[in-house]
Design an enzyme around this catalytic site. Structure first.
Site, PDB file in Angstrom:
ATOM      1  N   LYS A 154      23.086  -6.777  15.173  1.00  0.00           N
ATOM      2  CA  LYS A 154      24.455  -6.756  15.722  1.00  0.00           C
ATOM      3  C   LYS A 154      24.818  -8.071  16.392  1.00  0.00           C
ATOM      4  O   LYS A 154      25.888  -8.620  16.168  1.00  0.00           O
ATOM      5  CB  LYS A 154      24.630  -5.648  16.781  1.00  0.00           C
ATOM      6  N   ARG A 196      28.227   3.516  23.105  1.00  0.00           N
ATOM      7  CA  ARG A 196      26.880   4.020  22.811  1.00  0.00           C
ATOM      8  C   ARG A 196      26.774   5.509  23.080  1.00  0.00           C
ATOM      9  O   ARG A 196      25.698   6.081  22.901  1.00  0.00           O
ATOM     10  CB  ARG A 196      25.876   3.300  23.704  1.00  0.00           C
ATOM     11  N   ARG A 199      11.156 -11.389  18.820  1.00  0.00           N
ATOM     12  CA  ARG A 199      12.324 -12.281  18.826  1.00  0.00           C
ATOM     13  C   ARG A 199      12.510 -13.032  20.150  1.00  0.00           C
ATOM     14  O   ARG A 199      12.114 -12.558  21.214  1.00  0.00           O
ATOM     15  CB  ARG A 199      13.593 -11.526  18.452  1.00  0.00           C
ATOM     16  N   ARG A 255      13.956 -11.419  25.987  1.00  0.00           N
ATOM     17  CA  ARG A 255      14.486 -10.321  26.780  1.00  0.00           C
ATOM     18  C   ARG A 255      13.346  -9.482  27.346  1.00  0.00           C
ATOM     19  O   ARG A 255      12.362  -9.230  26.662  1.00  0.00           O
ATOM     20  CB  ARG A 255      15.384  -9.441  25.911  1.00  0.00           C
ATOM     21  N   ARG A 292      14.298   2.684  23.447  1.00  0.00           N
ATOM     22  CA  ARG A 292      15.646   2.255  23.046  1.00  0.00           C
ATOM     23  C   ARG A 292      16.047   2.921  21.738  1.00  0.00           C
ATOM     24  O   ARG A 292      17.201   3.314  21.548  1.00  0.00           O
ATOM     25  CB  ARG A 292      15.703   0.726  22.949  1.00  0.00           C
TER      26      ARG A 292
HETATM   27  P1  AMP Z   1      21.630  -4.432  23.971  1.00  0.00           P
HETATM   28  O1  AMP Z   1      21.642  -5.882  24.319  1.00  0.00           O
HETATM   29  O2  AMP Z   1      22.904  -3.972  23.336  1.00  0.00           O
HETATM   30  O3  AMP Z   1      20.419  -4.023  23.174  1.00  0.00           O
HETATM   31  O4  AMP Z   1      21.531  -3.633  25.361  1.00  0.00           O
HETATM   32  C1  AMP Z   1      20.416  -3.791  26.219  1.00  0.00           C
HETATM   33  C2  AMP Z   1      20.368  -2.645  27.204  1.00  0.00           C
HETATM   34  O5  AMP Z   1      21.556  -2.660  28.014  1.00  0.00           O
HETATM   35  C3  AMP Z   1      20.329  -1.249  26.609  1.00  0.00           C
HETATM   36  O6  AMP Z   1      19.017  -0.844  26.239  1.00  0.00           O
HETATM   37  C4  AMP Z   1      20.914  -0.414  27.732  1.00  0.00           C
HETATM   38  O7  AMP Z   1      19.968  -0.209  28.760  1.00  0.00           O
HETATM   39  C5  AMP Z   1      21.997  -1.335  28.283  1.00  0.00           C
HETATM   40  N1  AMP Z   1      23.302  -1.147  27.594  1.00  0.00           N
HETATM   41  C6  AMP Z   1      23.971  -2.050  26.827  1.00  0.00           C
HETATM   42  N2  AMP Z   1      25.129  -1.543  26.366  1.00  0.00           N
HETATM   43  C7  AMP Z   1      25.186  -0.272  26.838  1.00  0.00           C
HETATM   44  C8  AMP Z   1      26.124   0.783  26.703  1.00  0.00           C
HETATM   45  N3  AMP Z   1      27.244   0.646  25.953  1.00  0.00           N
HETATM   46  N4  AMP Z   1      25.859   1.953  27.347  1.00  0.00           N
HETATM   47  C9  AMP Z   1      24.752   2.116  28.090  1.00  0.00           C
HETATM   48  N5  AMP Z   1      23.815   1.172  28.256  1.00  0.00           N
HETATM   49  C10 AMP Z   1      24.021  -0.021  27.644  1.00  0.00           C
END
Ligand code: AMP
Length: 215
Positions: free
Chosen positions: A13, A88, A127, A161, A172
């Protein structure tokens, strides 16, 4: 053009959003990036989100809806946006509908990048990115041409990360299947849902997405 890019962690993404951003002038709105910035700044939101993110769980709908509502109000989002990592949950999808209706904006597409679980774990657990320009690399699949120097900008610092490890990625993924996958029927019913093969080569995925975006 306003798009949602949907898919499990590691499906591409972020990478693909950045490519669409460069090509079509849409702005990438990544709630993960916004939350990581909040954690780094030590803000109240960041303090609340830190442990949840490290465990691979979802941050509360209330917090995430709040940050996206503020971000979507910025003038650059009017030119078109790609939502990366939001919504989400069904509650977030419903809140987004409310925001869009209020601003008289429409959603042009919801595209899922489909990738097998085993591939996701492998992708996520190796990554890292250039700290300066965000170019993505991988321990096993994509190293910089010159060791320690970013191909794109010449930067020499890289970051990983905190939640990109084999253990957290399992939580996740579970969060994705339990809480996020139910939004697929929500958007399918609205007739805006499409799926793209995220297992294909990075450039092929971009091509497939460009076809979706270009009409
Ligand atoms: P990402 O970078 O999209 O993989 O997000 C990293 C982490 O941020 C996720 O595992 C969640 O803990 C939190 N997070 C990001 N976007 C959301 C969302 N829309 N709703 C809830 N938690 C989120």
């Amino acid at each position: 053009m306003n798009l949602i890019l949907l898919g499990p962690p590691g499906c591409g993404k972020g990478t693909q959003s950045r490519r669409l951003e460069d090509k079509f002038g849409m702005v990438q709105l990544s709630t993960g990036d916004m939350l990581r910035a909040a954690v780094a700044s030590g803000s109240e939101i960041g303090q609340k989100a830190k442990a949840v993110m490290e465990a691979g769980d979802l941050v509360s709908d209330e917090i995430v809806i709040g940050i996206i509502a503020e971000r979507i109000d910025q003038p650059d989002a009017r030119e078109g946006f790609i939502l990366d990592g939001f919504p989400r949950t069904v509650a977030q999808a419903e809140a987004l509908d409310g925001m869009l209706a209020e601003k008289e904006l429409q959603l042009d597409g919801v595209v899922e990048l489909a990738v097998d679980d085993a591939v996701l774990v492998d992708r996520v657990s190796g990554r890292y990115t250039c700290a300066k320009c965000g170019e993505g690399y991988h321990d096993r699949h994509k190293q910089p041409a010159k060791d320690g120097i970013c191909d794109n900008c010449g930067g020499t610092e890289f970051s990983r990360r905190a939640d990109d490890n084999a253990e957290t990625v399992k939580s996740r993924l579970a969060a994705y299947y339990e809480q996020t996958a139910p939004i697929i029927p929500y958007y399918r019913d609205k007739g805006v849902y499409k799926t793209v093969d995220g297992m294909a080569d990075i450039d092929d995925v971009t091509k497939q997405l460009e076809e979706v975006v270009g009409g």
